[in-house]
Each structure stands twice: as C-alpha cells, then as structure tokens.
Design a protein around this motif. Structure first.
Motif, PDB file in Angstrom:
ATOM      1  N   ALA A 121       0.917  -1.236   0.153  1.00  0.00           N
ATOM      2  CA  ALA A 121      -0.211  -0.065  -0.033  1.00  0.00           C
ATOM      3  C   ALA A 121       0.836   1.266   0.019  1.00  0.00           C
ATOM      4  O   ALA A 121       2.046   1.328   0.639  1.00  0.00           O
ATOM      5  CB  ALA A 121      -0.865   0.096   1.111  1.00  0.00           C
ATOM      6  N   GLN A 122       0.414   2.271  -0.898  1.00  0.00           N
ATOM      7  CA  GLN A 122       1.206   3.560  -0.817  1.00  0.00           C
ATOM      8  C   GLN A 122       0.603   4.440   0.007  1.00  0.00           C
ATOM      9  O   GLN A 122       1.331   5.549   0.690  1.00  0.00           O
ATOM     10  CB  GLN A 122       0.889   4.143  -2.002  1.00  0.00           C
ATOM     11  N   ALA A 123      -0.787   4.258   0.415  1.00  0.00           N
ATOM     12  CA  ALA A 123      -1.315   5.162   1.425  1.00  0.00           C
ATOM     13  C   ALA A 123      -2.618   4.439   2.231  1.00  0.00           C
ATOM     14  O   ALA A 123      -3.158   3.271   1.623  1.00  0.00           O
ATOM     15  CB  ALA A 123      -2.048   6.336   0.721  1.00  0.00           C
ATOM     16  N   VAL A 124      -2.755   4.806   3.486  1.00  0.00           N
ATOM     17  CA  VAL A 124      -3.718   4.092   4.089  1.00  0.00           C
ATOM     18  C   VAL A 124      -4.690   5.084   4.799  1.00  0.00           C
ATOM     19  O   VAL A 124      -4.204   5.958   5.574  1.00  0.00           O
ATOM     20  CB  VAL A 124      -3.220   3.178   5.360  1.00  0.00           C
ATOM     21  N   LEU A 125      -6.066   5.032   4.673  1.00  0.00           N
ATOM     22  CA  LEU A 125      -6.925   5.773   5.187  1.00  0.00           C
ATOM     23  C   LEU A 125      -7.410   5.180   6.485  1.00  0.00           C
ATOM     24  O   LEU A 125      -7.886   4.035   6.446  1.00  0.00           O
ATOM     25  CB  LEU A 125      -8.003   6.233   4.286  1.00  0.00           C
ATOM     26  N   PHE A 126      -7.029   5.706   7.692  1.00  0.00           N
ATOM     27  CA  PHE A 126      -7.330   5.104   8.877  1.00  0.00           C
ATOM     28  C   PHE A 126      -8.258   5.846   9.761  1.00  0.00           C
ATOM     29  O   PHE A 126      -8.004   6.793  10.204  1.00  0.00           O
ATOM     30  CB  PHE A 126      -5.785   5.123   9.867  1.00  0.00           C
ATOM     31  N   ILE A 127      -9.494   4.972   9.758  1.00  0.00           N
ATOM     32  CA  ILE A 127     -10.500   5.485  10.365  1.00  0.00           C
ATOM     33  C   ILE A 127     -11.036   4.981  11.792  1.00  0.00           C
ATOM     34  O   ILE A 127     -11.032   3.946  11.949  1.00  0.00           O
ATOM     35  CB  ILE A 127     -11.655   5.300   9.530  1.00  0.00           C
ATOM     36  N   GLY A 128     -10.727   6.000  12.785  1.00  0.00           N
ATOM     37  CA  GLY A 128     -10.504   5.600  14.261  1.00  0.00           C
ATOM     38  C   GLY A 128     -10.479   6.496  15.148  1.00  0.00           C
ATOM     39  O   GLY A 128     -10.409   7.701  14.400  1.00  0.00           O
ATOM     40  N   SER A 129     -10.403   6.457  16.373  1.00  0.00           N
ATOM     41  CA  SER A 129     -10.316   7.383  17.327  1.00  0.00           C
ATOM     42  C   SER A 129      -9.033   7.545  18.157  1.00  0.00           C
ATOM     43  O   SER A 129      -8.584   6.333  18.484  1.00  0.00           O
ATOM     44  CB  SER A 129     -11.564   7.301  18.456  1.00  0.00           C
ATOM     45  N   GLY A 130      -8.394   8.508  18.271  1.00  0.00           N
ATOM     46  CA  GLY A 130      -7.504   8.957  18.985  1.00  0.00           C
ATOM     47  C   GLY A 130      -6.537   7.894  19.162  1.00  0.00           C
ATOM     48  O   GLY A 130      -5.641   7.613  18.445  1.00  0.00           O
TER      49      GLY A 130
END
Length: 378
Positions: free
Chosen positions: A223-232
């Motif tokens: 992966a060249q990029a990761v969209l990381f969805i979560g909290s703190g």
C-alpha cells in the motif's frame, strides 16, 4: 325544575395561584444550564478536552460581559468514558436531574445515536455533537443541530486528494462501528469518483483493537497510502503497529483526530500524517473566527489554538446565538425554535444556517499535514 349550578367565580388570589402553576409547568432557567456528556477519560480524552476548552473560551467571554439577558451560561460536563451506554445514562441524568436547557458537544457517533431517543422523549435540543455521521444529517432530526461538516465528505475528499497526487494503491482501515461504517461509505464514494477500488478494507474492534494480524497485512500489501478511520489512541496505536511491521505508507485520518493531544500520542510517527479538517487553519488570522478565538486564548495564557478548540468555539457561538434569540425566559422548545430560525449566522468568516429540513450546519472541509514541529500545516 332542574336547577343549574351558578358559574364558579375565581378570586384574584386563586387566579394568581393558577397563573403561577402555569408558569411552573413550563420550566425556565435562572442560570442557562447546559449539559455535556463526553469521553473526558479514555481513547478520545485529549480531543474532548480541547473541544471543551474551545467552547469555554466563548462561554467565559459572554459571561464576563453579563451573560445573556443577565443570565450566565453554566456548562455541566459528565465523563462517559467514550462508552455509548454511559453516554445515554449521563444524558438522562443531565436532562432529568440537572434540568439542563440543552445538551451540547457530546462526542462519538454511536454515543450520539444512543442519546437520540431522549431528545424526542424529553423535547430537549442537542447542539453540536462532535461527530459528522451522515445519519445525524439525513433526515434532519428536529431536536439535533449539527455544526461541523459530515464525515463522509471528509473521507471522500481524502481519497480524491490521494489520487490527485498520483497515489494508486490505497487501503482502508476502519473501526468496526457505526462511525467507521459511515466514513467507509464516504471513502467508497471517493474511490468511485476517481475510478479506483481500495487495495484492501480491514476493520478492528472499537473496544479492544488488535493489530497483530492487520499490521503485517498492510506491510505486505504494498500500500502507498492508508486511510485510517478510528479514534485517538486506537489510531495512534495502529499507526505504530503498521510502522513496526515495516510499512512506510502515507497515513491519512479524519478530523475527529485533529487535536494537539493526538499529535503527541503519535510520537515519532506524527510527522507527515495527513488529517482532514472541518474548520479554517487555526493560525490563519485572515479568518475572523480564528483571530477572535486566538485573542481570547492569548488573554487566558494559552499557548494557542488547535482545530479541536476551534470546533468547540464555533459550537459555543451557535448555541449562544440560539440562546440570544430564545428570549429572556428561554425553554427547551423556545431554544429549539430559535436555533432552527438561524438562517445566515456569521461565525467569523463561516456562514451557518438551519431550516426545518436542514440541520447540517457547516460544509467546510480541508486537508492538513503534521509538520516536524507537531503543527497542522495546510
């Protein structure tokens, strides 16, 4: 012949008592008591503190000038430890026991959804939930007033930006709850608009994140990029695990993590992380809201503003505008109607308006990157 009873004539004293009882039946507030439940401890504590500090900047300034119609704003905050069940319990306590005029600036998507039934049950408004879940925008809830832009627009913009700068292999990691699902939907819209598909979509448990399987997968995927969805804390731990596994992928996350506390939690992994934003650059004095909040922060001896503080500050401005229009003897219903009547409210370079079928608030979305000094750069 049937006798009819003479009409009952009420004395002045009786009429006065009846009038008093009528007034008491619809409570008014000597102090403008506002209720907040949010995760002051737990995974989102840093961001919650900063949004609350931003709100207090404005409330304190209003109170210092005499309040609203001679009434001071009193913010009562309860810690729900970022637990949706406790958030609902706290909201019920604030509504019934503390008799708050309005709920305000709670944190989290599942937490807000847990509170929603209480709004209609007790006819109490909720202003500026610190979440951009689309479910809170459409259809418009008559008792809920959003301030920040929807999350889906953030994740859609994030994917579009990555594609625009030439990144092809983009993966998505998201928390397994309604918040994560909502942002994933926005990301999918972004992929569709740029004609791409995600390299992978992986999820993790909100209560007990475990990256032992996920981190090696990301590292081996190329992966060249990761969209990381979560909290703190969960995102910070996940990024650390991904880096330890050997991945150098560009990380991009969302505005719920746009706080100085989040930057500190990243440690050495902070530099270069992209964070979407829903308010103007907190150091851009060209934006009136930034200068205004910055001057108040400086007067209090604070180091400066963060995006999270600006969110709280804007939320407080919206609530105060509603309180000012609700009259000298506000009720929950009067406040709700006053908020819905806000058509073109200038927050300081940002215009907000509501209507019967539109409680979205602002639409502003931008991107920032964390620099070597730990600041968000646009």
């Amino acid at each position: 012949m049937k006798k009819t009873s003479p009409p009952v004539r009420l004395g002045r004293a009786t009429l006065a008592v009846a009038a008093l009882l009528s007034v008491l039946a619809t409570p008014t507030w000597a102090q403008l008591r506002i209720g907040q439940t949010a995760g002051f401890s737990g995974a989102v504590a840093a961001g919650v503190k900063e949004t609350t500090d931003g709100a207090k900047l404005y409330f304190d300034a209003v109170n210092a000038k005499g309040g609203i119609n001679g009434q001071k704003i009193e913010l009562e905050s309860l810690d729900d430890k970022f637990d949706p069940k406790l958030a609902a319990e706290n909201a019920r306590t604030l509504i019934n026991d503390r008799q708050v005029l309005s709920l305000f600036l709670n944190r989290g998507t599942p937490h807000t959804q847990a509170i929603l039934p209480l709004l209609d049950e007790f006819k109490v408004p909720l202003v500026a939930p610190s979440t951009g879940a689309m479910a809170l925008h459409k259809p418009a809830n008559p008792w809920l007033f959003n301030v920040r832009a929807p999350y889906q627009r953030e994740s859609e913009r994030a994917v579009q930006h990555l594609s625009l700068i030439g990144i092809e292999r983009i993966g998505v990691v998201h928390v397994d709850d309604s918040f994560g699902a909502d942002l994933l939907e926005g990301a999918q819209k972004g992929f569709a608009t740029v004609g791409k598909t995600p390299l992978f979509i992986e999820k993790f448990d909100r209560a007990k994140p475990d990256y032992s399987r996920l981190a090696p997968l990301v590292a081996s995927s190329g992966a060249q990029a990761v969209l990381f969805i979560g909290s703190g804390a969960a995102v910070a731990d996940g990024i650390a695990a991904i880096r330890k596994a050997g991945s150098r992928a560009q990380i991009i996350t969302n505005s719920n993590n746009a706080s100085g506390g989040f930057v500190k939690s990243l440690g050495a992994n902070a530099t270069g992380t992209i964070v979407t934003q829903v308010f103007p650059n907190e150091r851009s004095l060209a934006a009136a809201i930034v200068k205004e909040a910055g001057d108040l922060a400086k007067a209090k001896g604070l180091e400066g503003l963060s995006p999270a503080m600006l969110e709280g500050y804007a939320a407080a401005k919206v609530l105060v505008a509603g309180l000012q229009r609700a009259g000298a003897n506000p009720t929950r219903a009067k406040l709700r109607d006053a908020l819905e009547g806000l058509k073109k409210l200038d927050l300081g370079g940002l215009e907000l308006g509501y209507g019967p079928n539109d409680h979205t608030g602002l639409e502003f979305v931008d991107l920032s990157i964390i620099d070597e000094s730990g600041r968000f750069r646009r």
